[in-house]
Design an enzyme around this catalytic site. Structure first.
Site, PDB file in Angstrom:
ATOM      1  N   ASP A 105       4.833 -93.242   2.441  1.00 24.37           N
ATOM      2  CA  ASP A 105       4.857 -92.009   3.059  1.00 24.37           C
ATOM      3  C   ASP A 105       6.020 -91.446   2.580  1.00 24.37           C
ATOM      4  O   ASP A 105       7.167 -91.656   2.767  1.00 24.37           O
ATOM      5  CB  ASP A 105       4.981 -92.381   4.677  1.00 24.37           C
ATOM      6  CG  ASP A 105       5.106 -91.031   5.367  1.00 24.37           C
ATOM      7  OD1 ASP A 105       4.910 -89.868   4.692  1.00 24.37           O
ATOM      8  OD2 ASP A 105       5.109 -91.000   6.416  1.00 24.37           O
ATOM      9  N   ASP A 114       1.177 -86.084   0.939  1.00 22.51           N
ATOM     10  CA  ASP A 114       2.563 -87.081   0.829  1.00 22.51           C
ATOM     11  C   ASP A 114       2.111 -88.368   1.410  1.00 22.51           C
ATOM     12  O   ASP A 114       3.244 -89.049   1.650  1.00 22.51           O
ATOM     13  CB  ASP A 114       3.405 -86.144   1.617  1.00 22.51           C
ATOM     14  CG  ASP A 114       3.425 -86.781   3.082  1.00 22.51           C
ATOM     15  OD1 ASP A 114       2.202 -86.565   3.639  1.00 22.51           O
ATOM     16  OD2 ASP A 114       4.369 -86.654   3.734  1.00 22.51           O
ATOM     17  N   GLU A 115       0.955 -88.650   1.630  1.00 22.91           N
ATOM     18  CA  GLU A 115       1.111 -90.348   2.314  1.00 22.91           C
ATOM     19  C   GLU A 115      -0.455 -90.968   1.695  1.00 22.91           C
ATOM     20  O   GLU A 115      -1.467 -90.121   1.465  1.00 22.91           O
ATOM     21  CB  GLU A 115       0.657 -90.092   3.593  1.00 22.91           C
ATOM     22  CG  GLU A 115       0.582 -91.374   4.645  1.00 22.91           C
ATOM     23  CD  GLU A 115       0.211 -91.079   6.055  1.00 22.91           C
ATOM     24  OE1 GLU A 115       0.673 -90.045   6.411  1.00 22.91           O
ATOM     25  OE2 GLU A 115       0.060 -91.984   6.888  1.00 22.91           O
TER      26      GLU A 115
END
Length: 373
Positions: free
Chosen positions: A9, A110-111
């Site tokens: 993350d 973003d993960e």
DNA sequence: TTCATGACCTC
DNA sequence: CCTTGTGTCATGAA
């Protein structure tokens, strides 16, 4: 073999991207904003870096409020979101991860989850080394930090990653997962938001451990079979969801804020036209057709209303989108008399892959490699 | 099945 | 004058 999952993350991703683009921002409050375009400063905070967070700025906060908090910090900056830039960086990071996973599932810009079971042979200490290497690689190659969780399933890995931010690395072995979860607030449990937390609190349940002790059949009566089963499994750290590489999305939607509140179709329809163009472009580039078209209106009192129509046959026509929005908008407005429209949105659903045609992204990838042109 | 709504996610 | 935008899933009604 014991599953081993890593959750990566990125920390305050948009803000970190802005700092990467302009290193003079480092150490200063950076507040990435979604400007709605109504007035100079209307809109909401998308992402604040940790300097700004430490001063009280939060995601979703109105921009004017963030500016008030930072009024004594003239070094603060408030850039608007630049998704194209963040996507480029994200794509490169995902490539770094892909090589280091048996299966990579990208959850968002973003993960990501990595199933590394095979390559670490079910060994968590080995996975911890892999995770350390991942963090170092992303920092070296892109100059960005992330928080990483290592555990036996996606849920535990996600919560491990969340438990230490920014720049964290947390391993939760299967035998540790109950002790890891039980003291945490139920609000930390993935899938428990503000509503569920409030309901649980009225039952005297504050921690995950307390929820784990709660009678399952009673939970089922109160929350329904599905949610009760999920909550119960989650409190035990149990989650069987597989890491899935190419996830197919089920809908494509866009929503925008109008310059002014209005009920005038003459104002709203051109906006819907633009949204239709956008959605049409996206559906084409992903190589999908759609069968359902929906209009969503958010009124001045922030109430949300929607109308959708399912077509007899799937289509890829932009004209069809326009025709349906022109049909649905008046029906929608007629059902909400007296309120002005603040935001308007369009959604395509019932997606299906166009057979025999690769999506545009894949086409670009294969045509730029030397093999098989 | 379709449709509408609500809860939640994350930034 | 006021808070963005995107997507999933569950549920209940028709």
């Amino acid at each position: 073999m014991q599953r081993v999952i890593i959750c990566v993350d990125m920390d305050a991703f948009y803000a970190q991207c802005e700092e990467k683009r302009n290193p003079s921002l480092r150490g200063r409050p950076v507040v990435v904003c979604v400007y709605s375009g109504r007035t100079e400063e209307s809109g909401a905070v998308s992402t604040a870096n940790y300097v700004a967070r430490d001063l009280g700025v939060r995601s979703g906060m109105p921009i004017y409020q963030a500016k008030r908090i930072l009024r004594d910090h003239p070094e603060s900056v408030f850039p608007g979101v630049d998704h194209a830039y963040y996507s480029q960086i994200s794509d490169r990071i995902m490539e770094l991860l892909r090589f280091r996973a048996d299966i990579l599932e990208q959850m968002s810009v973003d993960e990501a989850y990595l199933d590394v079971t095979t390559r670490v042979e079910g060994d968590f200490d080995s996975a911890l080394m892999l995770a350390t290497d991942l963090k170092e690689t992303i920092l070296r190659e892109e100059g960005l930090t992330c928080s990483v969780g290592v555990a036996a399933n996606k849920l535990a890995a996600k919560m491990a990653a969340d438990s230490k931010k920014p720049d964290g690395l947390t391993l939760v072995k299967p035998e540790e997962v109950l002790n890891f979860l039980s003291p945490m607030s139920v609000s930390k449990l993935y899938g428990v938001g503000i509503k569920t937390e409030a309901r649980l609190r009225t039952l005297g349940i504050k921690t995950i451990g307390e929820l784990a002790q709660f009678d399952v059949s009673r939970l089922s009566e109160l929350f329904g079979r599905n949610q009760a089963a999920y909550l119960h499994a989650a409190t035990q750290g149990v989650d069987e969801e597989p890491v899935v590489a190419d996830y197919e999305r089920k809908q494509i939607g866009r929503i925008v804020t109008l310059k002014q509140n209005t009920r005038e179709p003459d104002v709203i329809l051109p906006v819907l036209d633009n949204l239709a163009e956008d959605l049409h472009r996206t559906s084409r580039s992903e190589g999908v057709r759609f069968r359902s078209i929906g209009v969503t209106a958010i009124m001045e009192d922030l109430s949300i209303h929607s109308k959708s129509k399912t077509l007899p046959l799937e289509t890829e026509s932009r004209e069809e989108i326009n025709a349906v929005s022109r049909e649905l908008l008046p029906i929608l407005l007629a059902e909400i008399p007296g309120l002005m429209v603040r935001r308007i949105g369009l959604r395509l659903a019932g997606l299906s892959k166009i057979s025999g045609q690769a999506p545009l992204t894949e086409f670009l990838n294969t045509s730029t490699t030397t093999q098989r042109g």
